[in-house]
Scaffold this motif. Structure first.
Motif, PDB file in Angstrom:
ATOM      1  N   UNK A 128       0.807  -1.218   0.000  1.00 51.02           N
ATOM      2  CA  UNK A 128       0.000   0.000   0.000  1.00 51.02           C
ATOM      3  C   UNK A 128       0.845   1.276   0.000  1.00 51.02           C
ATOM      4  N   UNK A 129       2.059   1.204   0.540  1.00 49.38           N
ATOM      5  CA  UNK A 129       2.867   2.417   0.699  1.00 49.38           C
ATOM      6  C   UNK A 129       4.092   2.430  -0.216  1.00 49.38           C
ATOM      7  N   UNK A 130       4.147   1.524  -1.157  1.00 52.14           N
ATOM      8  CA  UNK A 130       5.290   1.452  -2.063  1.00 52.14           C
ATOM      9  C   UNK A 130       5.510   2.788  -2.776  1.00 52.14           C
ATOM     10  N   UNK A 131       6.741   3.279  -2.694  1.00 54.13           N
ATOM     11  CA  UNK A 131       7.094   4.516  -3.380  1.00 54.13           C
ATOM     12  C   UNK A 131       7.032   5.770  -2.542  1.00 54.13           C
ATOM     13  N   UNK A 132       6.309   5.738  -1.412  1.00 56.46           N
ATOM     14  CA  UNK A 132       6.226   6.968  -0.612  1.00 56.46           C
ATOM     15  C   UNK A 132       6.572   6.797   0.861  1.00 56.46           C
ATOM     16  N   UNK A 133       6.782   5.552   1.302  1.00 55.24           N
ATOM     17  CA  UNK A 133       7.100   5.353   2.715  1.00 55.24           C
ATOM     18  C   UNK A 133       7.874   4.052   2.907  1.00 55.24           C
ATOM     19  N   UNK A 134       8.577   3.974   4.036  1.00 58.68           N
ATOM     20  CA  UNK A 134       9.264   2.751   4.447  1.00 58.68           C
ATOM     21  C   UNK A 134       8.472   2.097   5.573  1.00 58.68           C
ATOM     22  N   UNK A 135       8.304   0.786   5.486  1.00 61.80           N
ATOM     23  CA  UNK A 135       7.605   0.042   6.530  1.00 61.80           C
ATOM     24  C   UNK A 135       8.645  -0.653   7.404  1.00 61.80           C
ATOM     25  N   UNK A 136       8.566  -0.431   8.709  1.00 63.08           N
ATOM     26  CA  UNK A 136       9.547  -0.963   9.646  1.00 63.08           C
ATOM     27  C   UNK A 136       8.839  -1.689  10.780  1.00 63.08           C
ATOM     28  N   UNK A 137       9.302  -2.879  11.081  1.00 59.13           N
ATOM     29  CA  UNK A 137       8.827  -3.572  12.280  1.00 59.13           C
ATOM     30  C   UNK A 137       9.600  -3.037  13.465  1.00 59.13           C
ATOM     31  N   UNK A 138       8.921  -2.524  14.448  1.00 62.91           N
ATOM     32  CA  UNK A 138       9.591  -1.949  15.622  1.00 62.91           C
ATOM     33  C   UNK A 138       8.764  -2.271  16.855  1.00 62.91           C
ATOM     34  N   UNK A 139       9.023  -3.395  17.500  1.00 71.07           N
ATOM     35  CA  UNK A 139       8.217  -3.783  18.659  1.00 71.07           C
ATOM     36  C   UNK A 139       8.224  -2.725  19.756  1.00 71.07           C
ATOM     37  N   UNK A 140       7.172  -2.735  20.569  1.00 71.20           N
ATOM     38  CA  UNK A 140       7.182  -1.909  21.767  1.00 71.20           C
ATOM     39  C   UNK A 140       8.328  -2.387  22.659  1.00 71.20           C
ATOM     40  N   UNK A 141       9.049  -1.453  23.245  1.00 69.49           N
ATOM     41  CA  UNK A 141      10.293  -1.724  23.966  1.00 69.49           C
ATOM     42  C   UNK A 141      10.104  -1.562  25.464  1.00 69.49           C
ATOM     43  N   UNK A 142      10.316  -2.652  26.206  1.00 66.82           N
ATOM     44  CA  UNK A 142      10.204  -2.581  27.673  1.00 66.82           C
ATOM     45  C   UNK A 142      11.396  -1.898  28.321  1.00 66.82           C
ATOM     46  N   UNK A 143      12.561  -2.047  27.707  1.00 64.10           N
ATOM     47  CA  UNK A 143      13.797  -1.527  28.301  1.00 64.10           C
ATOM     48  C   UNK A 143      13.974  -0.052  27.964  1.00 64.10           C
ATOM     49  N   UNK A 144      14.172   0.754  28.978  1.00 65.40           N
ATOM     50  CA  UNK A 144      14.436   2.167  28.759  1.00 65.40           C
ATOM     51  C   UNK A 144      15.917   2.418  28.517  1.00 65.40           C
ATOM     52  N   UNK A 145      16.313   3.671  28.623  1.00 66.31           N
ATOM     53  CA  UNK A 145      17.704   4.054  28.368  1.00 66.31           C
ATOM     54  C   UNK A 145      18.650   3.330  29.319  1.00 66.31           C
ATOM     55  N   UNK A 146      19.818   2.966  28.796  1.00 64.23           N
ATOM     56  CA  UNK A 146      20.779   2.162  29.541  1.00 64.23           C
ATOM     57  C   UNK A 146      22.168   2.771  29.392  1.00 64.23           C
ATOM     58  N   UNK A 147      22.951   2.751  30.457  1.00 63.90           N
ATOM     59  CA  UNK A 147      24.321   3.286  30.429  1.00 63.90           C
ATOM     60  C   UNK A 147      25.282   2.209  30.900  1.00 63.90           C
ATOM     61  N   UNK A 148      26.376   2.043  30.136  1.00 65.89           N
ATOM     62  CA  UNK A 148      27.416   1.080  30.515  1.00 65.89           C
ATOM     63  C   UNK A 148      28.767   1.797  30.602  1.00 65.89           C
ATOM     64  N   UNK A 149      29.586   1.384  31.569  1.00 65.66           N
ATOM     65  CA  UNK A 149      30.961   1.877  31.675  1.00 65.66           C
ATOM     66  C   UNK A 149      31.875   0.954  30.877  1.00 65.66           C
ATOM     67  N   UNK A 150      32.891   1.527  30.242  1.00 57.24           N
ATOM     68  CA  UNK A 150      33.865   0.732  29.490  1.00 57.24           C
ATOM     69  C   UNK A 150      35.254   0.989  30.037  1.00 57.24           C
TER      70      UNK A 150
END
Length: 287
Positions: free
Chosen positions: A265-287
Motif C-alpha cells: 500500500x505504501x510502495x514509493x512513498x514510505x518505508x515500513x519498519x517492524x519496531x516492537x514496543x520496547x520494555x527496556x528504557x535508556x541504559x548506560x554502561x561503563x567501558x
C-alpha cells in the motif's frame, strides 16, 4: 585529561511514539529502534557520526551533555536507527543520551527526566525513552507500565517530512466540549485495554479528535492510512507524535501479513519498519 583516567560510557536509548491517538501530550511508548552514544575522554572535543546532524557544539547530544558539564575533553560517537524526522523521538533520544552520559561520568545524580523535559519542551517522548514501556505523563511526573504481551507495532515512515512547527501551528487554540469528552472516553478505553490486554478496547480506544484531524492536510496519505488500517488487518493506527509517521498497532499473530499489506500500500512513498514496543528504557554502561 588526567593520565590513566580515560573514562568511557556507552548509552543506548530507544525511539518513542507520543500521543498514541487520544493521549495528546500525555501518552507515549518506547519502540525498539535505538540511538547509541559512546562518549570517550580523550582530551579534545569531537563529534563522530554518519548521521546528517551537526558535528559541533550545537549537536543535540552535546548540548544536553553540556547542560551538566563542559564537553571540551570528550569525543562523542553517535549512531542511530531512529529516523531523524517523522515523529519517532529522535531529538528526545539525543537529549536523554547526552544527559545520561554526563550524569554517569560525573556521578551527579540529577533529575534526568526533568532536565530532558525542559530541553525538549514536553515530557512524553523523553519519559518513554528513559523508562521504556508505556508512560502516562502528569505534568513533570511519568507513570510507567509494561506493554501487553502479544501487542506489536509496525511503523510506516514517509519519505517526505513535516516540520514540527507546522504541525504544532495547525492545532486550534480551543476545542469543543464534545471533542474533549470524546478524547477522554477513548483515552480511558485505550488505557483499560492496555491494562487488561483487551484487543477490542485497544482498537476502539485509538481514535482522536484533538490533533490528528487538524493535521491531516499536512500528511494526507498518512491520515488515510490511519483511517483504513483495520482493513489491512491491524487493530488500528495512530499518527506518531507530530507525524507524518504512522504507528500501526497489531496483534502478534497478524503482524507478518500486515507488514506485507502495508508495504504494497505504501510502495514509493514510505518505508515500513517492524519496531516492537520496547520494555527496556535508556541504559548506560561503563567501558
Amino acid at each position: 585529561m588526567t593520565p590513566g583516567l580515560a573514562r568511557r560510557r556507552v548509552v543506548r536509548v530507544p525511539a518513542s511514539s507520543a500521543n498514541l491517538g487520544p493521549g495528546f501530550d500525555t501518552l507515549a511508548a518506547a519502540l525498539a529502534l535505538h540511538l547509541e552514544l559512546e562518549v570517550r575522554e580523550t582530551g579534545r572535543f569531537a563529534v563522530q557520526t554518519e548521521l546528517a546532524v551537526r558535528r559541533d557544539r550545537e549537536n543535540l547530544v552535546v548540548r544536553a551533555f553540556e547542560r551538566l558539564h563542559p564537553a571540551d575533553d570528550f569525543e562523542f560517537h553517535i549512531s542511530s536507527r531512529i529516523p531523524l524526522t517523522g515523529g519517532l523521538g529522535s531529538s528526545a533520544a539525543a537529549v536523554v543520551a547526552g544527559l545520561l552520559a554526563a550524569d554517569h561520568l560525573f556521578e551527579l545524580d540529577v533529575d534526568v527526566l526533568a532536565l530532558a523535559a525542559e530541553l525538549e519542551g514536553h515530557p512524553d517522548n523523553v519519559a518513554a525513552a528513559l523508562n521504556g514501556g508505556f508512560v502516562v505523563c502528569d505534568g513533570p511526573r511519568a507513570h510507567r507500565f509494561e506493554p501487553p504481551m502479544g501487542l506489536e507495532a509496525v511503523l510506516v515512515v514517509p519519505h517526505d517530512a513535516v516540520a514540527t512547527a507546522a504541525a504544532r501551528g495547525a492545532l486550534p487554540a480551543t476545542v469543543s466540549l464534545q471533542d474533549a469528552v470524546f478524547n477522554v472516553a477513548h483515552a480511558s478505553m485505550l488505557m483499560l485495554g492496555l491494562a487488561t490486554t483487551d484487543w477490542d478496547l485497544i482498537a476502539a480506544g485509538l481514535r482522536d479528535r484533538l490533533h490528528q484531524p487538524h493535521r491531516a492536510h499536512l500528511y494526507p496519505r498518512s491520515a488515510e492510512l490511519v483511517e483504513r488500517a483495520a482493513q489491512a488487518g491491524a487493530l488500528g493506527a495512530t499518527i506518531s507524535g507530530a507525524g507524518p509517521t504512522v504507528l500501526v498497532w497489531s496483534r502478534y499473530d497478524q503482524t507478518g501479513p500486515l507488514v506485507e499489506v502495508l508495504r504494497r500500500q505504501t510502495s514509493g512513498w514510505a518505508e515500513v519498519m517492524r519496531a516492537p514496543f520496547e520494555s527496556q528504557g535508556a541504559d548506560v554502561r561503563s567501558l
